[in-house]
Scaffold this motif. Structure first.
Motif, PDB file in Angstrom:
ATOM      1  N   ASN A   1       0.864  -1.174   0.000  1.00  0.00           N
ATOM      2  CA  ASN A   1       0.000   0.000   0.000  1.00  0.00           C
ATOM      3  C   ASN A   1       0.900   1.223   0.000  1.00  0.00           C
ATOM      4  N   SER A   2       0.477   2.256  -0.720  1.00  0.00           N
ATOM      5  CA  SER A   2       1.272   3.475  -0.789  1.00  0.00           C
ATOM      6  C   SER A   2       0.394   4.692  -0.565  1.00  0.00           C
ATOM      7  N   ALA A   3       0.992   5.733  -0.016  1.00  0.00           N
ATOM      8  CA  ALA A   3       0.296   6.998   0.149  1.00  0.00           C
ATOM      9  C   ALA A   3       0.076   7.654  -1.212  1.00  0.00           C
ATOM     10  N   ASP A   4      -0.977   8.424  -1.320  1.00  0.00           N
ATOM     11  CA  ASP A   4      -1.270   9.093  -2.591  1.00  0.00           C
ATOM     12  C   ASP A   4      -0.129  10.017  -3.017  1.00  0.00           C
ATOM     13  N   SER A   5       0.564  10.587  -2.026  1.00  0.00           N
ATOM     14  CA  SER A   5       1.627  11.543  -2.333  1.00  0.00           C
ATOM     15  C   SER A   5       2.802  10.917  -3.074  1.00  0.00           C
ATOM     16  N   VAL A   6       2.953   9.595  -2.987  1.00  0.00           N
ATOM     17  CA  VAL A   6       4.104   8.945  -3.630  1.00  0.00           C
ATOM     18  C   VAL A   6       3.699   7.846  -4.599  1.00  0.00           C
ATOM     19  N   LYS A   7       2.411   7.600  -4.728  1.00  0.00           N
ATOM     20  CA  LYS A   7       1.934   6.518  -5.596  1.00  0.00           C
ATOM     21  C   LYS A   7       2.369   6.780  -7.035  1.00  0.00           C
ATOM     22  N   GLY A   8       2.914   5.734  -7.643  1.00  0.00           N
ATOM     23  CA  GLY A   8       3.388   5.856  -9.008  1.00  0.00           C
ATOM     24  C   GLY A   8       4.824   6.343  -9.121  1.00  0.00           C
ATOM     25  N   ARG A   9       5.394   6.839  -8.038  1.00  0.00           N
ATOM     26  CA  ARG A   9       6.779   7.311  -8.042  1.00  0.00           C
ATOM     27  C   ARG A   9       7.671   6.472  -7.136  1.00  0.00           C
ATOM     28  N   PHE A  10       7.154   6.028  -5.986  1.00  0.00           N
ATOM     29  CA  PHE A  10       7.926   5.259  -5.014  1.00  0.00           C
ATOM     30  C   PHE A  10       7.428   3.819  -5.016  1.00  0.00           C
TER      31      PHE A  10
END
Length: 119
Positions: free
Chosen positions: A58-67
């Motif tokens: 699961n990833s935070a929206d702030s880093v989704k697609g980048r991290f």
């Protein structure tokens, strides 16, 4: 005694990439969830990404697609691949792991590694 040691932080230009590592050592019986957080000056600690034992993430929206978070269970290591870095990603990055030892099961933390994104 369990220790988490992070590495891979540093100075990078906007748009660049870094790969953070966090390795656990000590009297470990098994590992459960692993996480990456960050804390920028004057801000609260932010949960960035979580990876479960089986590999679901699961990833935070702030880093989704980048991290991207990943793990190596055999080597007790969690990674954070960070791409397309922005100046607002500047922070101290921390890893944590839920670890079972002979006497306890709790969350352990790394010491933090500085990531600075600047031209």
């Amino acid at each position: 005694q369990v220790q988490l040691v992070e590495s891979g932080g540093g100075l990078v230009q906007p748009g660049g990439s870094l790969n953070l590592s966090c390795a656990a050592s000590g009297s470990i019986l098994w590992l459960s969830a692993m996480r990456w957080y960050r804390q920028a000056p004057g801000k609260e600690r932010e949960l960035l990404a979580t990876i479960a034992t089986g590999g679901s993430t699961n990833s935070a929206d702030s880093v989704k697609g980048r991290f991207t978070i990943s793990r190596d269970n055999a080597n007790y290591t969690v990674y954070l691949q960070m791409n397309s870095l922005k100046p607002e990603d500047t922070a101290v990055y921390y890893c944590s792991m839920d670890i079972r030892t002979m006497t306890t099961f709790r969350e352990y933390w790394g010491q933090g590694t500085q990531v600075t994104v600047s031209s």
